[in-house]
Design an enzyme around this catalytic site. Structure first.
Site, short mmCIF file in Angstrom:
data_model
loop_
_atom_site.label_atom_id
_atom_site.label_comp_id
_atom_site.label_asym_id
_atom_site.label_seq_id
_atom_site.Cartn_x
_atom_site.Cartn_y
_atom_site.Cartn_z
N ALA A 18 10.25 2.46 6.91
CA ALA A 18 10.99 2.21 5.66
C ALA A 18 10.05 2.32 4.46
CB ALA A 18 11.64 0.83 5.70
N GLU A 52 8.91 9.60 11.24
CA GLU A 52 9.61 8.35 11.55
C GLU A 52 10.64 7.98 10.48
OE1 GLU A 52 7.20 5.27 13.29
OE2 GLU A 52 5.72 6.72 13.99
N TYR A 103 7.39 -0.13 8.76
CA TYR A 103 6.48 0.99 8.49
C TYR A 103 7.25 2.21 8.00
CZ TYR A 103 3.81 5.24 9.51
OH TYR A 103 3.22 6.49 9.42
N TYR A 111 5.88 -0.37 26.72
CA TYR A 111 7.00 -1.11 26.15
C TYR A 111 8.31 -0.66 26.81
CZ TYR A 111 3.83 -2.01 22.15
OH TYR A 111 2.78 -2.38 21.34
N LYS A 159 7.31 4.17 4.34
CA LYS A 159 6.96 5.59 4.17
C LYS A 159 8.15 6.34 3.54
CE LYS A 159 3.66 7.50 5.18
NZ LYS A 159 2.38 7.74 4.47
N THR A 173 0.83 -1.22 0.00
CA THR A 173 0.00 0.00 0.00
C THR A 173 0.86 1.27 0.00
OG1 THR A 173 -1.92 -1.01 1.04
CG2 THR A 173 -1.62 1.35 1.41
N ARG A 222 8.04 10.81 22.15
CA ARG A 222 7.39 11.20 20.90
C ARG A 222 7.01 12.67 21.04
NH1 ARG A 222 9.55 7.16 19.95
NH2 ARG A 222 8.77 5.24 19.00
P1 NAD Z 1 -5.07 5.09 9.64
O1 NAD Z 1 -4.44 3.74 9.68
O2 NAD Z 1 -5.96 5.51 10.76
O3 NAD Z 1 -5.93 5.24 8.30
C1 NAD Z 1 -5.47 4.79 7.05
C2 NAD Z 1 -6.65 4.83 6.08
O4 NAD Z 1 -6.17 4.41 4.80
C3 NAD Z 1 -7.79 3.88 6.46
O5 NAD Z 1 -9.03 4.53 6.32
C4 NAD Z 1 -7.66 2.74 5.47
O6 NAD Z 1 -8.89 2.11 5.17
C5 NAD Z 1 -7.08 3.45 4.26
N1 NAD Z 1 -6.33 2.55 3.38
C6 NAD Z 1 -5.37 1.65 3.74
N2 NAD Z 1 -4.91 0.98 2.67
C7 NAD Z 1 -5.59 1.49 1.59
C8 NAD Z 1 -5.56 1.23 0.19
N3 NAD Z 1 -4.74 0.30 -0.33
N4 NAD Z 1 -6.37 1.95 -0.62
C9 NAD Z 1 -7.20 2.89 -0.11
N5 NAD Z 1 -7.29 3.17 1.22
C10 NAD Z 1 -6.49 2.49 2.04
O7 NAD Z 1 -3.86 6.11 9.45
P2 NAD Z 1 -3.68 7.59 10.01
O8 NAD Z 1 -3.11 7.52 11.36
O9 NAD Z 1 -4.92 8.36 9.76
O10 NAD Z 1 -2.52 8.10 9.03
C11 NAD Z 1 -2.84 8.71 7.78
C12 NAD Z 1 -1.55 9.08 7.07
O11 NAD Z 1 -0.79 9.98 7.89
C13 NAD Z 1 -0.63 7.88 6.80
O12 NAD Z 1 -0.05 8.06 5.53
C14 NAD Z 1 0.42 7.96 7.90
O13 NAD Z 1 1.65 7.42 7.47
C15 NAD Z 1 0.52 9.47 8.09
N6 NAD Z 1 0.94 9.91 9.44
C16 NAD Z 1 0.29 9.44 10.55
C17 NAD Z 1 0.67 9.90 11.82
C18 NAD Z 1 -0.04 9.43 13.07
O14 NAD Z 1 0.40 9.76 14.18
N7 NAD Z 1 -1.14 8.69 12.98
C19 NAD Z 1 1.69 10.84 11.93
C20 NAD Z 1 2.33 11.31 10.77
C21 NAD Z 1 1.91 10.84 9.53
P1 TYD Z 2 2.31 4.28 18.67
O1 TYD Z 2 1.06 4.97 19.11
O2 TYD Z 2 2.22 2.88 18.15
O3 TYD Z 2 3.03 5.25 17.62
P2 TYD Z 2 4.52 5.14 16.96
O4 TYD Z 2 5.09 3.82 17.23
O5 TYD Z 2 4.20 5.33 15.52
O6 TYD Z 2 5.30 6.28 17.56
O7 TYD Z 2 3.33 4.26 19.89
C1 TYD Z 2 3.72 5.46 20.55
C2 TYD Z 2 4.76 5.10 21.58
O8 TYD Z 2 4.14 4.31 22.59
C3 TYD Z 2 5.90 4.25 21.03
O9 TYD Z 2 7.11 4.61 21.69
C4 TYD Z 2 5.52 2.83 21.42
C5 TYD Z 2 4.77 3.02 22.72
N1 TYD Z 2 3.71 2.04 22.99
C6 TYD Z 2 3.66 1.37 24.22
O10 TYD Z 2 4.53 1.60 25.10
N2 TYD Z 2 2.66 0.48 24.44
C7 TYD Z 2 1.72 0.20 23.51
O11 TYD Z 2 0.84 -0.67 23.77
C8 TYD Z 2 1.75 0.89 22.26
C9 TYD Z 2 0.73 0.62 21.19
C10 TYD Z 2 2.76 1.82 22.05
#
Ligand code: NAD
Ligand code: TYD
Length: 352
Positions: free
Chosen positions: A160, A134, A158, A215, A162, A98, A222
């Site tokens: 890698a 990341e 993940y 963990y 991105k 994806t 973060r």
């Molecule tokens: P999420 O996992 O909550 O949502 C991802 C969405 O993409 C879902 O609705 C899923 O159904 C859709 N999706 C997955 N594969 C698909 C495909 N092949 N075709 C169409 N749709 C598809 O993710 P999020 O946390 O909302 O993150 C959104 C974006 O922001 C991602 O690109 C992520 O890398 C980036 N991002 C997230 C964070 C964070 O803290 N969550 C921080 C920085 C950047």
């Molecule tokens: P997460 O929300 O998975 O975001 P990311 O790994 O993308 O930063 O995790 C945030 C931080 O929390 C990360 O250092 C891993 C830690 N973590 C825990 O300690 N316990 C948990 O159950 C989860 C999901 C994350």
């Protein structure tokens, strides 16, 4: 109109809701509705003619090509991805499918469409790629925060995947002239976040009487940003960002995980005390560390504030309180996502 991918996920649905609250410009929302996609996030848009939801995969070249031809979007905002680091450790393939091939497929469709444009339509077209901090890897406790010039050193499948997608986006600009923008944002939190990520997982586990798994030593850091601030930044960059540039987005809110979990417990102790009068901190449990666990992320968002005047509106203390309150007010939403697939995941990851 604009085309949004992944607009039924956490950040994408917040973005679509905010966009349509502020503008009459329509959104075509393409989402495959994986376990992370949830149409309930978009319930308030029912009957809104400015929201067109399309259930489909970003890898479906014919479908995406047809959407470009039919709707002629002036921009694409690309959120769709596999986004959870722990899942990428168990099964990296879906992340490369994806996040890398999906992005390449979208770039190809966008390029084919862009090549048909002329004049002001061509001038205005943008491909905004939403990425993560990341990709820069891990900082020590005393290193300076990531800037846009920090070398890429991704450590998880993940990050890698991105990083690979960011490189593809850059190369479609340098090689084909596709007008791209890339954002690299820190950890988001807020409404509609799937309860596999730290903050919603802890809120849900606390209320369900389950362990709050930390963990390793809980000292990983973060840089937390309220999701609405991220959405504001994306709108601003889409409107005024310089083509071909990348922008770091971050909240100046570095916190270690143990502090985050204790903060959530303190707010829950106040808003929804445990029946036995004990603090939710009693449920904190240290568990085995994540393999390759990045120690610290921190974002220097100077470029974005200097060039475009962006500043986060939410402080962590106010944002986390709003978020806990949102989950307390939406227990039915949380119950709705705790499907069989969610239970399978928590059983595998936490032996719960
Ligand atoms: P999420 O996992 O909550 O949502 C991802 C969405 O993409 C879902 O609705 C899923 O159904 C859709 N999706 C997955 N594969 C698909 C495909 N092949 N075709 C169409 N749709 C598809 O993710 P999020 O946390 O909302 O993150 C959104 C974006 O922001 C991602 O690109 C992520 O890398 C980036 N991002 C997230 C964070 C964070 O803290 N969550 C921080 C920085 C950047
Ligand atoms: P997460 O929300 O998975 O975001 P990311 O790994 O993308 O930063 O995790 C945030 C931080 O929390 C990360 O250092 C891993 C830690 N973590 C825990 O300690 N316990 C948990 O159950 C989860 C999901 C994350």
């Amino acid at each position: 109109m604009i085309l949004v991918t992944g607009g039924a996920g956490f950040i994408g649905s917040n973005f679509v809701l905010d966009w349509l609250a502020q503008s009459d410009e329509a959104v075509v929302n393409l989402d495959a509705l994986t376990y992370a996609g949830n149409l309930r996030n978009l319930e308030s848009l029912k009957g809104n003619p400015h929201h067109i939801f399309v259930h489909g995969d970003i890898l479906d070249h014919d479908l995406v090509g047809a959407l470009f031809a039919k709707y002629r979007p002036r921009a694409i905002v690309h959120f769709a991805a596999e986004s959870h680091v722990d899942r990428s450790i168990f099964g990296p393939d879906a992340f490369f499918r994806t996040n890398v091939m999906g992005t390449v497929s979208l770039l190809n469709c966008a390029k084919a469409f862009y090549e048909t444009l002329e004049g002001s339509e061509r001038q205005a077209f943008r491909f905004l790629h939403v990425s993560t901090d990341e990709v820069y890897g891990s900082l020590t406790f005393d290193e300076a925060p990531f800037t846009e010039d920090t070398p890429y050193r991704p450590n998880s499948p993940y990050s890698a995947s991105k990083a690979s997608s960011d490189h593809a986006v850059r190369s479609w600009f340098r090689t084909y002239g596709l007008p791209v923008l890339t954002t690299n944002c820190s950890n988001n939190y807020g409404p509609y976040q799937f309860p596999e990520k730290l903050i919603p997982l802890v809120i849900n586990n606390a209320l369900s009487g389950l362990p709050l798994p930390i963990y390793g030593d809980g000292k990983n850091i973060r840089d937390w940003l309220y999701v609405k601030d991220h959405c504001d930044a994306i709108r601003l960059i889409l409107a005024n960002g310089r083509v071909g540039e990348t922008y770091n987005v971050g909240g100046h809110n570095e916190r270690d995980n143990l502090t985050i979990v204790k903060t959530i417990c303190r707010i829950l102790d106040e808003l929804q005390p445990r029946r036995d009068g004990q603090s939710y901190t009693e449920q904190i449990t240290f568990v085995k560390d994540r393999p390759g666990h990045d120690r610290r992320y921190a974002i220097d968002a100077t470029k974005l504030s200097r060039e475009l005047g962006w500043r986060p509106k939410e402080h962590f203390e106010s944002g986390i309180r709003k978020t806990v309150q949102w989950y307390l007010n939406h227990l039915d939403w949380v119950d709705g996502v705790k499907t069989g697939a969610y239970r399978e995941w928590t059983a595998k990851q936490y032996s719960l």
